[in-house]
Each structure stands twice: as structure tokens, then as C-alpha cells.
Design a protein around this motif. Sequence first.
Motif, short mmCIF file in Angstrom:
data_model
loop_
_atom_site.label_atom_id
_atom_site.label_comp_id
_atom_site.label_asym_id
_atom_site.label_seq_id
_atom_site.Cartn_x
_atom_site.Cartn_y
_atom_site.Cartn_z
N SER A 24 14.62 2.06 17.17
CA SER A 24 13.78 3.10 17.74
C SER A 24 14.61 4.33 18.10
CB SER A 24 13.09 2.54 18.98
OG SER A 24 12.51 3.58 19.69
N ILE A 37 5.22 11.22 21.59
CA ILE A 37 3.89 11.07 22.19
C ILE A 37 3.79 12.15 23.26
CG2 ILE A 37 2.38 9.57 23.56
CD1 ILE A 37 4.11 7.19 22.54
N GLU A 83 -0.25 4.05 26.57
CA GLU A 83 0.48 2.76 26.49
C GLU A 83 0.34 2.15 25.10
OE1 GLU A 83 -1.11 0.53 29.84
OE2 GLU A 83 -0.87 2.36 30.98
N ILE A 86 2.69 3.92 22.91
CA ILE A 86 4.06 3.47 23.19
C ILE A 86 4.29 2.14 22.46
CG2 ILE A 86 5.58 2.54 25.01
CD1 ILE A 86 4.30 4.63 26.92
N ILE A 93 8.63 10.81 24.94
CA ILE A 93 7.28 11.06 25.49
C ILE A 93 7.32 12.38 26.24
CG2 ILE A 93 5.50 10.21 27.07
CD1 ILE A 93 6.66 7.38 26.59
N ILE A 106 2.13 3.97 32.65
CA ILE A 106 2.78 4.62 31.50
C ILE A 106 4.30 4.63 31.70
CG2 ILE A 106 3.09 6.84 30.30
CD1 ILE A 106 0.13 7.41 30.84
N ALA A 110 6.96 2.86 29.28
CA ALA A 110 8.02 3.67 28.65
C ALA A 110 9.39 3.10 28.98
CB ALA A 110 7.91 5.12 29.11
N ALA A 113 10.04 0.03 26.99
CA ALA A 113 10.31 0.33 25.58
C ALA A 113 11.52 1.24 25.42
CB ALA A 113 9.08 1.00 24.96
N ILE A 115 11.97 4.36 26.23
CA ILE A 115 11.64 5.71 25.71
C ILE A 115 11.66 6.69 26.89
CG2 ILE A 115 9.92 7.10 24.48
CD1 ILE A 115 8.71 4.45 23.46
N ILE A 117 10.87 9.90 29.23
CA ILE A 117 9.74 10.83 29.42
C ILE A 117 10.30 12.18 29.87
CG2 ILE A 117 7.61 11.29 30.68
CD1 ILE A 117 7.25 8.32 31.10
#
Lengths: 325, 330
Positions: A24, A37, A83, A86, A93, A106, A110, A113, A115, A117
Motif C-alpha cells: 500500500s 480518499i 471506512e 479505506i 486520506i 474513520i 485509517a 490501515a 493511511i 490523514i
Amino acid sequence: MRIKFKIAALAAATALSLSGCAASASSSDNGKPLKVIAFTSGNQTPVGAWWVKAVTSKAKDLGWDLTMIQGDFDFQKMNPAVESAIGRGADVILDGYTDIASIGSIVSAAKDANIPIFAMDSSTKETDGFAVNITTNQQQIADATVGALAKTLGDLKGKTVMVIGHDPHPGIRMRADLAKKALIAAGATIAGDDIQKVKSPASGRTEALALVADYLSAHPNGLDGVWVGWDDAALGASKALSEAHSNAKVTGVDATSEAIAQIKAGGNFLATIEQPWPKILDKLVQNVSAYQKDRTLPKTKFEADDTTLVDSSNAANITPSDKLG
Amino acid sequence: MIMTTTAQATKTAPTTTPARSIARLLLHGGTVFALLALIVFFFAMRPDVFLTFVNVKNILFQVSILAIIAGAQTVVMVVGDFDLSVGATSSLAGAVAASLMLTGVPIAIAITVALGVGLLVGLVNGILIAVVNLSAFVATLATMTSVVGLAYLVTAGTTLFDLPDGFNNLGQGRLLNIPLPVYFAIVISFILWGALRFTTIGRRWHAIGGNVEVSRLSGVNVRRARLLAFTIAGLVSAIGGILLAARLGSASAVQGGDNMMFSVAAVFLGMTVIKSGASNLGGTMIGVAIIGVMSNGLNILGVNAYVQQVVTGLIIIAAVTLSSLKTRQR
């Protein structure tokens, strides 16, 4: 034997999830577009609508693979949609104007995962939930608007000023508290002894109008100024003052075209605040680009940018917030 | 004949104690007493302010738009339904009128089109409820959602302003130092009151609200009457929305959205005024007055807005309880 099997299974699962994370994180390095996202709950407001358009345009220019989710202030609808996105995988994000308090699920998804923000005007202080949140300087907004009142009214000592806020909006709540403190420090009396609360932004204008009209009924010529946390309610306050033939001055925040027109007209509406959203979005996108390049996250998690006081001297040169795009 | 009736009445009349009489009086006149009590209370708290001409004018100005929209709600509630879309319809009508005027359409035409939009929304509600037989809750909830979306489309999510002075005067002008919306509210209320009380359709609406089946069996075209009630509610809501836009000098998609909740509250408050416990326009206006007096009085006393909301809810609960007690008594 059973324990060994469990350890092996755990190791395999860990290896798989780590490779998933690595895949990822490096997807954009392999020539694949950055998977982004973006979500906002405020897409029905003029600034929120601009943000949706601006992010979509930047995504096109930068070749991002963008999933844009518009929440219509409905977190029950928006949060699961984000979500779910995600769950389908992403590199970054973007959160526009959605307070961290409303997106706990959220933020957790995140984090799980891995990720980051990147947020814009989504909290009033530093938070671990965001890689960065860039917003406007609430203290400076309060100081500039109270300063404008002080300049026009001569001296705030002994003057009566109504402060109108709206608690559910963290930014408005914070700047209303700061303005109240600044006014008291300058020697002003707060009308009604406390911040007057508007219950709903939808009826903000009529609620503020009624608050000021009723106060003036009870205290004819009893106001020297009205400090309001956002322009729509400030316009209601301004109308109540003009209908009561009061000379009191009003300040707002947002620099909407209607507020700017009233400032230019030279009535009760004295000043508003322009918040530099396009510049803040540019800065946020630069942060995303740096992350895309070598996974560098911003050094600070919270930035509060300065704003511009809009009064009769510069109103003609300001782009209204509802005409950004 | 008269003697016989009197004798029978005397024979069947239950014995009434003073306590029971007071309870009955409170039950039948509770809402009116509540209004009087509120006026006396606020006057006692601020005798120098509350009943002054300026403040009474202020209260009338603040409730005038709600009075119009509550009038629309009364019409459908007389029929035994309710309309969740009155607030949204009013916002849409204001937005349509404003957007047309900003493109140069003459004021009269813009207002006519906006009234037509309100009429159309009401007609759609009427068709869904009276012809397609959807429940009023589901149908008007659905139209409310769509109408709010339409209002966002019309305004592009912004607030429309810079409306012509001639239009703004409808909401901001004065006659004998009384704001024009107050006169509009009075005229519209009288028209609705007259229609409900003296016209054939008004009597049919009351009959349907009392008992749909009996009305149908008596030859009333229930479908047409309900359709007309919702259509009129849409039209009257549009008048409210246009006047709100004129009063504020601007229009937005969500402007006046809280009028829906307050209009229902006003009608419920008003239902306790008459003996039958049914919706009635006079009662609704007393309900509107209670809401206006309470909001103004609490503001003058500097009561927190959140407390005001709690108090408003409690008063509505009290009114609905009174109303249901009355219905049970019947």
C-alpha cells in the motif's frame, strides 16, 4: 504441535499484513497513481462545495486516483462510506472541514490501515488522529475583530458588546470564547453576561436577529457592538440593529459576498475575516506530494495560518468565500 | 318542549364539585391560561419592557411568518394528516423568487412562479397521499428531502441576496409603524379561518378529520378534499417563504427550516383550545403566540437558548397531554 501451528499461522498472517502495508505504501512509487480518499461533511456549504471542486481539479492535475465522498452533514452516511473506501485500500486520506470529534471511526480505520490523514480546518488543536491539520488562527481572528470594534468605538471600556456563538462548531466556539475574553480584558461589558448561543446554523440568521431585537427591546440603545462567530448570523444581527436604528457595529467571520457588500455599503456591518482556504489547500497538497515522494510526513501536526481582516479599506479587493470556485 | 329538555338536562347533569369545575376549566382553557400566565409572568419580571409597543410589535414581527406556515399546517391537520415539508417548501419558494429576481425577472412574475412552485409541491404531496395512498409521514418526509435538494440546486448552496427594494419592502416595510408581514399574517389567517369555518370544503375537511369512513359514506369526495388541503398548504407555505426572503433580504436553501417543527407545535398547542380537541385556526394562532411570547420573554430575561429549547419542548408535551386527556374525556 498445536502451539507451533498457531505460531506459524500468526507469523504467516503478520507477514501477509506487513507485505500488504508495504504494498500500500509503495503503490505510488511503482508508477501507479496515488490513491486518495477525500471526504467532507460540509459539501453543502459554499466553502465545502468549493473544496470538493478544488480537490477534484488538483487530483486531475496531479494524476491522483481520487475517491471523493460528500457527507451532507450526515455522519451516519459518510463515515461508513469512507471506512469502506479505506477497506478497498488507499495511500492518503484528505479531510476537509470535518471535525475530528465526528470521525472517530474513520480515524481508527485509517490508523489500522496505516493511511495518514491530511486535514484542513478539522480541529482547533493538535491531535494524533491527523498527520497534519492546517486551519486558521482563532486567536488572531478574535484579536482582529475585537480590535476592529475597539478602533471604531474608540475605547471598549464601558461599552456593551453582545457575543453570539454556536457551540457545536469547534472553531466558532473557540473564537467566541477568545473574543469574550478579549472584550472583557478591554473593559467591555458582555450583553447578557455570557455568549448568546445560536442553536442551529440553518436558522442562524433569524436566531441572531431575534436575539439582538429582543435585547434592544429590553435595553433600547443598549448595544455598542455585536461580535458574531460567522457571517450568516452576523447579517441577522446587522439587520436587527438597522431596524432598531442603532449605530452599533457588527463583526463576522467568513467574508461572504453578502457581508462584504454590507461592509462596502457602510452600515452596521463593520468587518469580517477572510480565511485563506486556497492557500491552505495548496499547502496541504504540498504535504501530500512530499509524502508521495519519500513517505515524509509533516514535521508539525498542527498549523494555524493567519487571516485577513476585511473592512471598508480592503473590501473591494477580497474574493468572497462563496465565490472561490 | 323547552321545559322537557331542561328537565332532562337537570336529571342527567353530573354533580360538580368546585375542584372538578376548576380541573375542567383548566382542561378546556389550559392553553389560553398558559398564554395569559406567560404574559403576566414576563410582564411581572420586566414591567418596563414586556408590554411596550416596541416589544409587542417585535413579537408580532417575529411570529408573523410562523403564523402563516402554521396556518398551512392547520389545514392539513384539520383533515387528520400533517405535512413535514412546509418548512422546506417555504425555503424553496423564497429561493425560487430570489433567483428569478436576480436574473432580472420582474418581482410580480418571480413571486407568481414561486407561488406556483409551492402549489406544485403541495399538489405532489396531495397526489402521493390522497391518490397513491402513501402515509402523510412517508410522503411529506420524502418530498421534504427532495425539496431541500431542489432548494440547494436553485441557490447553488449559497445565500442569494441583493434583492430588489420593492421585494424587500414586502417583508421589511411598515404601515402605521407595524411591519407588513404582520398584516399579511392576519389577512391569511382570516382567509383560512373563513375557509375552514364557512365554506363547504372547510366543513368537509373537518368531517374527514373527524371520521374518514363516515365522511366517505356521507358522500364526501375524500380524495379530492385531501388533495386540495395539501395543495393549499403548499401554496400558503410558499407565501410564508417568500415573505421570509423579503424580510431577511436574502434566500438560502435552509432558511426557515425550523418553521416546520414550530408549526406542528403551534397546531398541537391550539388543539387544546376548543372542546373537541381538533385542529383549529384560532387555537393555532394562540399556539403561535405562546411560542413567540415565550421566546421573546426568555430572551429578554437572558435565559440560555438551550434552556429555552427544553422549556419549549416541555410546554408542547403539556399541551399534547392536555389534548389527549380531552380526547379521552370525549
